[in-house]
Design a protein around this motif. Sequence first.
Motif, PDB file in Angstrom:
ATOM      1  N   LEU A 231       0.800  -1.032   0.163  1.00 24.97           N
ATOM      2  CA  LEU A 231       0.044  -0.309  -0.244  1.00 24.97           C
ATOM      3  C   LEU A 231       0.870   1.699  -0.291  1.00 24.97           C
ATOM      4  O   LEU A 231       0.841   2.384  -0.805  1.00 24.97           O
ATOM      5  N   LEU A 232       2.044   1.253   0.617  1.00 24.50           N
ATOM      6  CA  LEU A 232       3.076   2.076   0.861  1.00 24.50           C
ATOM      7  C   LEU A 232       3.618   2.170  -0.802  1.00 24.50           C
ATOM      8  O   LEU A 232       3.603   3.655  -1.082  1.00 24.50           O
TER       9      LEU A 232
ATOM     10  N   TYR B 191       1.323   4.582  -2.863  1.00 23.49           N
ATOM     11  CA  TYR B 191       0.600   5.160  -2.564  1.00 23.49           C
ATOM     12  C   TYR B 191       1.999   6.370  -3.042  1.00 23.49           C
ATOM     13  O   TYR B 191       2.066   7.030  -3.865  1.00 23.49           O
TER      14      TYR B 191
ATOM     15  N   TYR C 204       1.734   7.241  -6.567  1.00 27.70           N
ATOM     16  CA  TYR C 204       0.696   7.973  -7.524  1.00 27.70           C
ATOM     17  C   TYR C 204       0.306   8.843  -6.995  1.00 27.70           C
ATOM     18  O   TYR C 204       0.617   9.797  -7.398  1.00 27.70           O
ATOM     19  N   LEU C 205       1.579   9.952  -6.093  1.00 27.43           N
ATOM     20  CA  LEU C 205       2.441  10.721  -5.647  1.00 27.43           C
ATOM     21  C   LEU C 205       3.176  11.004  -6.695  1.00 27.43           C
ATOM     22  O   LEU C 205       3.305  12.694  -7.010  1.00 27.43           O
TER      23      LEU C 205
END
Length: 75
Positions: A62-63, A66, A69-70
Motif C-alpha cells: 500500500l505504501l 501511494y 500515485y504521488l
Amino acid sequence: MIKAIKRWYDGEAKMTEGYSGPGIVIMPAPYTEYHWTARIARTIVQFYLSHWQWIWATAIALLGIYVAYLNIPAK
C-alpha cells in the motif's frame, strides 16, 4: 507502572469450585481471569503474531502504491 501493566496483561489466577458428591470428587482447577481490556489487547497481539508476514507485506504494498500515485505527473 510497568509492574501494573504486566499484572493487568497477565491476569489474575483463580481456582474453580471443587465438587464432592457420593463417590465423586472433582478437584478445583486453576484458571486465569483477564480484565476485558486485557482480553482485547491479548487478541490483537495474538493476531499480529500469527499474521505479521501478510500485515507487513500489505502495508509495504500500500505504501508503494501511494508513492507511485504521488509520482504521477499532473496535467
